[in-house]
Structures are given as structure tokens and as C-alpha cells.
Design a protein around this motif. Structure first.
Motif, PDB file in Angstrom:
ATOM      1  N   THR A 295     -38.060  25.717 -23.106  1.00  0.00           N
ATOM      2  CA  THR A 295     -38.804  26.485 -21.941  1.00  0.00           C
ATOM      3  C   THR A 295     -40.462  25.844 -21.814  1.00  0.00           C
ATOM      4  O   THR A 295     -40.843  25.581 -23.031  1.00  0.00           O
ATOM      5  CB  THR A 295     -38.910  27.860 -21.975  1.00  0.00           C
ATOM      6  OG1 THR A 295     -39.525  28.167 -23.403  1.00  0.00           O
ATOM      7  CG2 THR A 295     -37.535  28.363 -22.035  1.00  0.00           C
ATOM      8  N   GLY A 296     -40.722  25.723 -20.653  1.00  0.00           N
ATOM      9  CA  GLY A 296     -42.163  25.226 -20.741  1.00  0.00           C
ATOM     10  C   GLY A 296     -43.070  26.264 -19.863  1.00  0.00           C
ATOM     11  O   GLY A 296     -42.740  27.212 -19.474  1.00  0.00           O
ATOM     12  N   GLU A 297     -44.436  25.999 -19.689  1.00  0.00           N
ATOM     13  CA  GLU A 297     -45.574  26.980 -19.262  1.00  0.00           C
ATOM     14  C   GLU A 297     -45.025  27.233 -17.803  1.00  0.00           C
ATOM     15  O   GLU A 297     -45.447  28.329 -17.139  1.00  0.00           O
ATOM     16  CB  GLU A 297     -46.577  26.490 -19.365  1.00  0.00           C
ATOM     17  CG  GLU A 297     -47.337  26.465 -20.837  1.00  0.00           C
ATOM     18  CD  GLU A 297     -48.782  26.409 -20.877  1.00  0.00           C
ATOM     19  OE1 GLU A 297     -49.419  27.531 -21.004  1.00  0.00           O
ATOM     20  OE2 GLU A 297     -49.348  25.352 -20.738  1.00  0.00           O
ATOM     21  N   THR A 298     -44.469  26.387 -17.097  1.00  0.00           N
ATOM     22  CA  THR A 298     -44.155  26.820 -15.643  1.00  0.00           C
ATOM     23  C   THR A 298     -43.278  27.584 -15.391  1.00  0.00           C
ATOM     24  O   THR A 298     -43.346  28.888 -14.587  1.00  0.00           O
ATOM     25  CB  THR A 298     -43.585  25.441 -14.884  1.00  0.00           C
ATOM     26  OG1 THR A 298     -44.779  24.538 -14.618  1.00  0.00           O
ATOM     27  CG2 THR A 298     -43.289  25.747 -13.372  1.00  0.00           C
ATOM     28  N   LEU A 299     -42.320  27.741 -16.407  1.00  0.00           N
ATOM     29  CA  LEU A 299     -41.261  29.160 -16.423  1.00  0.00           C
ATOM     30  C   LEU A 299     -42.084  30.308 -16.855  1.00  0.00           C
ATOM     31  O   LEU A 299     -41.836  31.195 -16.232  1.00  0.00           O
ATOM     32  CB  LEU A 299     -40.156  28.881 -17.381  1.00  0.00           C
ATOM     33  CG  LEU A 299     -39.051  29.852 -17.561  1.00  0.00           C
ATOM     34  CD1 LEU A 299     -38.291  30.045 -15.906  1.00  0.00           C
ATOM     35  CD2 LEU A 299     -38.002  29.497 -18.645  1.00  0.00           C
ATOM     36  N   GLU A 300     -43.136  29.806 -17.567  1.00  0.00           N
ATOM     37  CA  GLU A 300     -43.843  31.612 -18.081  1.00  0.00           C
ATOM     38  C   GLU A 300     -44.640  31.902 -16.814  1.00  0.00           C
ATOM     39  O   GLU A 300     -44.612  33.037 -16.684  1.00  0.00           O
ATOM     40  CB  GLU A 300     -44.770  30.781 -19.513  1.00  0.00           C
ATOM     41  CG  GLU A 300     -45.405  31.827 -19.613  1.00  0.00           C
ATOM     42  CD  GLU A 300     -46.258  31.669 -20.960  1.00  0.00           C
ATOM     43  OE1 GLU A 300     -47.481  32.194 -21.049  1.00  0.00           O
ATOM     44  OE2 GLU A 300     -45.929  30.916 -21.835  1.00  0.00           O
ATOM     45  N   LEU A 301     -45.059  31.023 -16.008  1.00  0.00           N
ATOM     46  CA  LEU A 301     -46.111  31.214 -14.927  1.00  0.00           C
ATOM     47  C   LEU A 301     -45.126  31.971 -13.945  1.00  0.00           C
ATOM     48  O   LEU A 301     -45.496  32.968 -13.138  1.00  0.00           O
ATOM     49  CB  LEU A 301     -46.837  30.355 -14.331  1.00  0.00           C
ATOM     50  CG  LEU A 301     -47.912  29.669 -15.336  1.00  0.00           C
ATOM     51  CD1 LEU A 301     -48.561  28.432 -14.939  1.00  0.00           C
ATOM     52  CD2 LEU A 301     -49.231  30.882 -15.600  1.00  0.00           C
ATOM     53  N   VAL A 302     -43.916  31.444 -13.377  1.00  0.00           N
ATOM     54  CA  VAL A 302     -43.280  31.919 -12.387  1.00  0.00           C
ATOM     55  C   VAL A 302     -42.586  33.176 -12.790  1.00  0.00           C
ATOM     56  O   VAL A 302     -42.107  34.041 -11.866  1.00  0.00           O
ATOM     57  CB  VAL A 302     -42.098  30.840 -11.867  1.00  0.00           C
ATOM     58  CG1 VAL A 302     -42.663  29.662 -11.464  1.00  0.00           C
ATOM     59  CG2 VAL A 302     -41.161  30.618 -13.071  1.00  0.00           C
ATOM     60  N   THR A 303     -42.515  33.693 -14.165  1.00  0.00           N
ATOM     61  CA  THR A 303     -42.061  34.900 -14.602  1.00  0.00           C
ATOM     62  C   THR A 303     -43.142  35.602 -15.093  1.00  0.00           C
ATOM     63  O   THR A 303     -42.865  36.917 -15.767  1.00  0.00           O
ATOM     64  CB  THR A 303     -41.054  34.826 -15.578  1.00  0.00           C
ATOM     65  OG1 THR A 303     -41.654  34.096 -16.743  1.00  0.00           O
ATOM     66  CG2 THR A 303     -39.791  34.045 -15.359  1.00  0.00           C
ATOM     67  N   ALA A 304     -44.404  35.361 -14.534  1.00  0.00           N
ATOM     68  CA  ALA A 304     -45.716  36.146 -14.856  1.00  0.00           C
ATOM     69  C   ALA A 304     -45.730  36.393 -16.477  1.00  0.00           C
ATOM     70  O   ALA A 304     -46.108  37.853 -16.768  1.00  0.00           O
ATOM     71  CB  ALA A 304     -45.739  37.552 -13.967  1.00  0.00           C
ATOM     72  N   GLY A 305     -45.159  35.708 -17.265  1.00  0.00           N
ATOM     73  CA  GLY A 305     -45.441  35.984 -18.724  1.00  0.00           C
ATOM     74  C   GLY A 305     -44.221  36.552 -19.407  1.00  0.00           C
ATOM     75  O   GLY A 305     -44.163  36.654 -20.464  1.00  0.00           O
ATOM     76  N   LYS A 306     -43.316  37.177 -18.537  1.00  0.00           N
ATOM     77  CA  LYS A 306     -42.134  37.650 -19.029  1.00  0.00           C
ATOM     78  C   LYS A 306     -41.264  36.833 -20.157  1.00  0.00           C
ATOM     79  O   LYS A 306     -40.542  37.145 -21.186  1.00  0.00           O
ATOM     80  CB  LYS A 306     -41.216  38.350 -18.064  1.00  0.00           C
ATOM     81  CG  LYS A 306     -42.095  39.537 -17.181  1.00  0.00           C
ATOM     82  CD  LYS A 306     -41.209  39.991 -16.090  1.00  0.00           C
ATOM     83  CE  LYS A 306     -41.802  41.099 -15.419  1.00  0.00           C
ATOM     84  NZ  LYS A 306     -42.922  40.328 -14.352  1.00  0.00           N
ATOM     85  N   LEU A 307     -40.981  35.571 -19.559  1.00  0.00           N
ATOM     86  CA  LEU A 307     -40.556  34.465 -20.437  1.00  0.00           C
ATOM     87  C   LEU A 307     -41.572  33.585 -20.805  1.00  0.00           C
ATOM     88  O   LEU A 307     -42.583  33.353 -20.122  1.00  0.00           O
ATOM     89  CB  LEU A 307     -39.413  33.700 -19.567  1.00  0.00           C
ATOM     90  CG  LEU A 307     -38.329  34.662 -19.221  1.00  0.00           C
ATOM     91  CD1 LEU A 307     -37.383  33.795 -18.303  1.00  0.00           C
ATOM     92  CD2 LEU A 307     -37.475  35.377 -20.347  1.00  0.00           C
ATOM     93  N   ARG A 308     -41.592  33.158 -21.991  1.00  0.00           N
ATOM     94  CA  ARG A 308     -42.765  32.475 -22.515  1.00  0.00           C
ATOM     95  C   ARG A 308     -42.504  30.988 -22.897  1.00  0.00           C
ATOM     96  O   ARG A 308     -41.276  30.839 -23.622  1.00  0.00           O
ATOM     97  CB  ARG A 308     -43.647  33.118 -23.451  1.00  0.00           C
ATOM     98  CG  ARG A 308     -44.282  34.318 -22.808  1.00  0.00           C
ATOM     99  CD  ARG A 308     -45.072  35.096 -24.089  1.00  0.00           C
ATOM    100  NE  ARG A 308     -45.706  36.303 -23.564  1.00  0.00           N
ATOM    101  CZ  ARG A 308     -46.583  37.041 -24.225  1.00  0.00           C
ATOM    102  NH1 ARG A 308     -47.054  36.684 -25.378  1.00  0.00           N
ATOM    103  NH2 ARG A 308     -46.844  38.118 -23.657  1.00  0.00           N
ATOM    104  N   ALA A 309     -43.248  30.170 -22.928  1.00  0.00           N
ATOM    105  CA  ALA A 309     -43.181  28.732 -23.594  1.00  0.00           C
ATOM    106  C   ALA A 309     -43.556  28.857 -25.149  1.00  0.00           C
ATOM    107  O   ALA A 309     -44.565  29.852 -25.284  1.00  0.00           O
ATOM    108  CB  ALA A 309     -44.084  27.691 -22.857  1.00  0.00           C
ATOM    109  N   THR A 310     -42.901  28.352 -25.951  1.00  0.00           N
ATOM    110  CA  THR A 310     -43.283  28.513 -27.399  1.00  0.00           C
ATOM    111  C   THR A 310     -43.990  27.382 -27.938  1.00  0.00           C
ATOM    112  O   THR A 310     -43.624  25.974 -27.519  1.00  0.00           O
ATOM    113  CB  THR A 310     -41.943  28.726 -28.101  1.00  0.00           C
ATOM    114  OG1 THR A 310     -40.892  27.615 -27.843  1.00  0.00           O
ATOM    115  CG2 THR A 310     -41.334  30.137 -28.078  1.00  0.00           C
ATOM    116  N   PRO A 311     -45.123  27.412 -28.720  1.00  0.00           N
ATOM    117  CA  PRO A 311     -45.931  26.172 -29.241  1.00  0.00           C
ATOM    118  C   PRO A 311     -44.882  25.661 -30.368  1.00  0.00           C
ATOM    119  O   PRO A 311     -44.396  26.276 -31.001  1.00  0.00           O
ATOM    120  CB  PRO A 311     -46.982  27.120 -30.032  1.00  0.00           C
ATOM    121  CG  PRO A 311     -47.025  28.305 -29.574  1.00  0.00           C
ATOM    122  CD  PRO A 311     -45.557  28.722 -29.018  1.00  0.00           C
TER     123      PRO A 311
END
Length: 365
Positions: A295-311
């Protein structure tokens, strides 16, 4: 480009993890045959991999791939080594400053851990389309995203067939990624802030970007000991894509006057590390016959942080005194078109400009 460094938190994260042992855990895997024939049956596996529970790694493996995949992978990854060993004046023919080094060859231009990254070289291209089909004004506004591909001359000595090999592997990964995107829709749709969006529609052929990576052998003064930094080959970062497809790396031992020899990982601690949602550092191994998707940060943004990109990061590990061992791998970043709104404040285009400006010592147009 499609990598984002965690400048504000990375230093403290590295120091925190350096003295902590990495956990070992099984990565969620799904069968390619099931992905094609019965994607709706995979929702539970996708939620286990990409969900927001503390053990979630934000990565999933696709196994049982068609037999052509390992052929494509081996051919291109060995070409990564060969391209990196071309004369500098030859490699410089394929450098594109106008795209902020986001097409063609790039080495030492990206900022990682606060300094130019000379530990790896990259070759960037869109494996799906050579010339993006967008309006001239849009293309001019986003040269790192909508540039034209740059390929080595077909008769360039030692890298003949480079373009074909790059496209074969890249298109294969892209097609599997789009299938996975469709399978993710029932799970992701529960978290989207805009219910009209769908994961397959957010994956554009025009913005796809692949990165062929050659990690140079660490120099004599590099921190390669087992107690060295966790992120000694590639600093902690998040991808800014929606999904990233990853191939298993190969390690090549360089020997004077001979073709490089493929070897197993030079150390049990060499390779990819991911920080789980709960904060645990985990070493992740991708089998050679599998693909991974992260997962990347764009997925994090379109879900308002409910799903997150991992470092995540890459560690050298102990390679032995005088050993010249390189690491070759391939990543494909799947992402929306620049006009797509991904948060209240950003389109994918405006978000990408912010990311690129963090990475390069130049202002994006």
C-alpha cells in the motif's frame, strides 16, 4: 519517481529500531488462479494484509504465477546490473534532468536520509505507454509524471533487448496489480471518503511508473556490520503510489573478468524491512516466484488515514570483507491521473509535486 522519505520522523525511527531485533512473520499470500477466477473470495485475506489492525504489514504476496514471470524477472534484473556497469558517458545519454530524473537513468540525484543517494541507481519508465495521451498543457505541468520514455539504443552493447525486457516485466506486474485492485474494491470501498471512487479506476495507464533498481556493493567504509543502521541500503520511506508491485530481489557477486554470479542473500539480515501498523519492525522475504504488492500514501489519503502506507527500508547486512555484492530489483508504482482528487486539499498532481520537492534539490514546475 514515487518514493517518499519520512524526513521528520525517519531519524528517530532509525535510532529506535537500530537496537531492536526485527520480528519474523508470515506474509499474507493469495493464489494468482484465485485472483483471476474468484476475486470476491479474497476479501478476508486482503483485509488481513492491508487492514488497520496492529499486525498489518500493508503488503500481500501473489503466488502460483504463470511460468513466464520468473523468465521476465531474471532477464530484466540481470540487465539492471549490466546497465549500471556501462561507462558513465554511455549512461549519461539516458539521463533526463527535465523530468527531475524521473525518466531514464538516475544516480545520486535523489535525496535520501538528508543527502544525495549514491547507494543505488535507477532506471525509470512507464512500461505501459511510451508517450502519455494527455493534453500538452497537462504534460508541460507535470514532466516527472507525464514524460516520454527514454530507452537505450537497441544496439547498445551489453544491454541489447533492454526495452523489451522492461516492458515485458512491467506490463505483467501492471496486469496482476489491476486484478488485485479489482479484488480490493469490496474491502477498500468501506473506507473511501468519496464513495464514487473505485480502486481499478484510480490505477491509470498514463501515470504508471516502473523503477529498475541496482544497489551498488557497499564501499569499504559503509556501515555493513550486523549492528549497523537498519536502513543502510535504502532509508525508511513510504511509497506515494496507490499500490506498488515488487519483485523479489536477486543478489549478484561481482568477480573480475567474469559474468556476475547469482547468490543467495549474503546475510540473514539483508533485505526489506517493514514497520507494522502497531510499530513492530519486521523483515519481509518475497519468494522468487511471487510478486508482492504494497500500500502507498495515495491509498492512505483516499481513505482519510483509515488504511495506511507502511514505512519500509532496505538493509545491507554483513556481506564479508571485500565482497562485491549488488542487489537488483524492480518496483512498479500504480497511481491515479494528476487531476484525481485524493484528499480535501490535494489532487494526485499537487501531492506528487510536494513529494518530488522533498526528494530533489529543485522546484517542480
Amino acid at each position: 519517481m514515487a518514493r517518499r522519505v519520512l524526513f521528520r520522523s525517519m531519524t528517530s525511527l532509525t535510532h529506535t529500531l537500530q537496537g531492536s531485533p526485527a520480528m519474523s512473520t508470515d506474509v499474507v499470500s493469495i493464489s494468482y488462479q484465485t485472483l483471476i477466477s474468484s476475486p470476491s473470495s479474497l476479501e478476508a485475506s486482503i483485509e488481513e494484509a492491508f487492514g488497520s489492525h496492529p499486525q498489518a504489514l500493508g503488503i500481500i504476496l501473489v503466488k502460483d504465477l504463470p511460468p513466464v514471470y520468473p523468465v521476465y524477472r531474471e532477464r530484466l534484473l540481470k540487465l539492471a546490473y549490466k546497465f549500471a556497469h556501462l561507462d558513465e558517458n554511455v549512461k549519461n545519454k539516458y539521463v533526463d534532468p527535465g523530468s527531475l530524473y524521473s525518466y531514464g537513468w538516475s544516480h545520486g540525484k535523489e535525496i535520501m536520509n538528508g543527502r544525495p543517494d549514491t547507494l543505488k541507481g535507477s532506471y525509470y519508465a512507464n512500461p505501459v505507454v511510451d508517450v502519455p495521451n494527455v493534453k500538452p498543457a497537462v504534460k508541460a505541468a507535470y514532466p516527472p509524471i507525464y514524460g516520454d520514455n527514454i530507452w537505450p539504443d537497441k544496439n547498445e552493447i551489453s544491454v541489447e533487448g533492454f526495452e523489451e525486457a522492461f516492458k515485458n516485466l512491467g506490463r505483467f506486474v501492471f496486469d496482476v496489480g489491476r486484478q488485485l485492485g479489482s479484488a480490493c474494491q469490496p474491502f477498500v470501498s468501506k473506507y473511501l471518503t468519496d464513495v464514487s471512487l473505485s480502486v481499478p479506476e484510480l490505477i491509470s495507464t498514463q501515470t504508471a511508473k516502473a523503477r529498475l533498481l541496482h544497489y551498488f556493493p557497499p564501499s569499504g567504509d559503509s556501515p555493513t556490520a550486523e549492528g549497523g543502521p537498519i536502513d543502510s541500503w535504502c532509508g525508511f520511506h513510504k511509497d506515494h503510489s496507490l499500490l506498488t508491485g515488487l519483485c523479489s530481489a536477486i543478489f549478484l557477486r561481482e568477480e573480475a573478468g567474469k559474468e556476475p554470479t547469482a547468490i543467495p542473500s549474503p546475510s540473514p539480515t539483508s533485505g526489506l524491512y517493514i514497520k507494522t501498523r502497531g510499530g513492530d519492525l519486521t523483515k519481509v522475504s518475497i519468494p522468487p516466484d511471487c510478486l508482492a504488492f504494497q500500500t502507498g500514501e495515495t491509498l492512505e489519503l483516499v481513505t482519510a488515514g483509515k488504511l495506511r502506507a507502511t514505512p519500509h527500508c532496505v538493509r545491507v547486512g554483513q556481506t564479508g570483507v571485500g565482497a562485491k555484492i549488488s542487489r537488483e530489483t524492480f518496483a512498479l508504482f500504480m497511481q491515479p491521473d494528476t487531476h484525481q482528487r485524493i484528499s480535501e486539499s490535494d489532487t494526485f498532481g499537487s501531492f506528487s509535486k510536494k513529494v518530488l520537492e522533498e526528494h530533489y534539490e529543485a522546484r517542480v514546475i
